[in-house]
Motif scaffolding. Structure first.
Motif: not given
Length: 429
Positions: A385-414
């Motif tokens: 279970v991944l909390d990506d609320s700390g990876i900030r963006t003004p965009r509305d992202l779909g579930v896959w976009e959020r997972v894809e982003r987490y892969v690259y930004l896990a250490e940046e607010g994940g």
């Protein structure tokens, strides 16, 4: 162990094939007796009596399997990354592993490794120890306590090794049998795996003995294969009778077997046609270690080719050739190096997609452990279970976009919020 039944409510994502993912926003991932009963948009009435863990707006993905990592090397991660493989082994690896003859040192080091692995995205792992029986049993004790599922190997080395880290041929085989006897029936989640370090450090005589032990006990095998050009040349000189590096294992019955006994070979950067055919025929797993291959200047494995051939492939962090335990970093690196290979080496092999690397991290490596790596019905319930609320963006992202982003930004607010293995929650405290 008592089996668990419950429901995770969240934004679910898992692979349905190597190239495709299924996403369910606000979905229900159902675990019954430690096994997935499926993922649903609405909770079926037959599961209404199960406790629901509301993950609110968090992501729910399958657990990840690291199928190549060296526990004793964790102590010097981040050091020597400017060296090539063989120099790195002699400068850092072998001196460090020699320390594990001291059980006090081994205990302190393995406390750190086991604790950090427990807190990482990894739910299952295939782990190298050292040649020391006592230290390897200690490592298995500590990994058992994490709640993760692991294979752990006592390493075998009887040549081309420092005096402080070498066995006799007979002594290595005897120590392996002693170790297997000592851990037999001792663990619920921690299993032994035969571990010849690699052909340069194991004589033909020792390989033959390990082949006999494997046949007797029906054990899986882990080792290294075709990682570095100098290593490949070395093996050709040490085993002139072999048709390829892989044959130096297969000749002794140390690759995958039709009977179902599995093997995983790390790297396979320079596997030629014959070797690739051998790995495919035997069902041997390739552990792709992109960060290690880059940092030790080994090269870039042709993973696209292996996937196109339907071979068994997963990911390995290969600590300390890789600098950390993050499977997300491993996924991102796999995409990156595949692009470099496509651009600089072979434009006939397309780069990997992030969907494919999620499959490698979950189902690809997970299948080494059985029906593992998916949230689809019938799979063992390993989940993150991944909390990506700390990876900030003004965009509305779909579930896959959020997972894809987490892969690259896990250490940046994940943040890893929860972790489950076979339906049991692993403490992250």
């Amino acid at each position: 162990m008592e089996k668990s039944s419950f429901v995770l409510k969240g934004n679910v994502c898992y692979n349905t094939s190597p190239t495709e993912v299924r996403t369910v926003a606000g979905g229900y991932a159902v675990c019954v007796d430690g096994t997935s009963a499926g993922v649903f948009e609405e909770l079926p009435e037959r599961f209404s009596g199960l406790p629901v863990v509301d993950c609110v707006d968090q992501l729910v993905i399958p657990g990840m399997s690291d199928i190549h990592v060296h526990a004793p090397q964790y102590a010097f991660r981040g050091l020597g990354m400017d060296l090539e493989l063989l120099e790195w082994l002699n400068t850092h690896t072998f001196p460090e592993e020699s320390h594990y003859a001291d059980l006090d040192y081994a205990g302190r080091a393995y406390d750190i490794f086991a604790d950090d692995l427990r807190r990482s995205p990894t739910t299952r792992a295939v782990v190298f120890g050292t040649l020391h029986v006592g230290a390897t049993e200690l490592l298995m004790d500590k990994l058992e306590d994490t709640g993760l599922v692991t294979y752990v190997g006592k390493v075998n080395m009887d040549r081309n090794s420092p005096d402080t880290l070498v066995e006799t041929t007979v002594g290595s085989a005897e120590a392996t049998r002693r170790w297997l006897a000592g851990v037999d029936g001792r663990y619920e989640r921690t299993m032994p795996i035969l571990t010849p370090r690699f052909t340069p450090s194991c004589t033909d005589e020792l390989m033959a003995e390990l082949g006999k032990i494997r046949e007797e006990f029906g054990l899986p095998v882990q080792s290294h294969l075709s990682e570095n050009l100098s290593e490949c040349d070395w093996v050709a000189g040490l085993c002139p009778w072999s048709s390829c590096y892989g044959d130096a294992y297969d000749h002794f019955g140390l690759l995958g077997e039709p009977s179902g006994s599995k093997a995983v070979m790390a790297h396979c950067v320079y596997s030629g046609e014959e070797e690739v055919g051998l790995l495919a025929r035997t069902g041997t797993y390739v552990a792709h270690c992109p960060q290690s291959n880059a940092q030790l200047a080994s090269g870039i494995a042709p993973i696209r080719r292996y996937l196109d051939l339907g071979m068994n492939v997963g990911l390995g962090t290969d600590v300390a050739g890789g600098a950390n335990l993050s499977m997300f970093r491993c996924m991102a690196d796999a995409v990156t190096v595949s692009k470099l290979r496509w651009r600089l080496v072979d434009q006939g092999l397309a780069p990997l997609t992030t969907q494919e690397t999620l499959w490698l991290a979950t189902m690809g490596g997970g299948s080494f452990f059985g029906k593992v790596g998916s949230l689809a019905e019938g799979y063992e319930f390993d989940a993150l279970v991944l909390d990506d609320s700390g990876i900030r963006t003004p965009r509305d992202l779909g579930v896959w976009e959020r997972v894809e982003r987490y892969v690259y930004l896990a250490e940046e607010g994940g943040r890893l919020a929860r972790k489950y293995v076979s339906g049991h929650e692993v403490s992250l405290a």
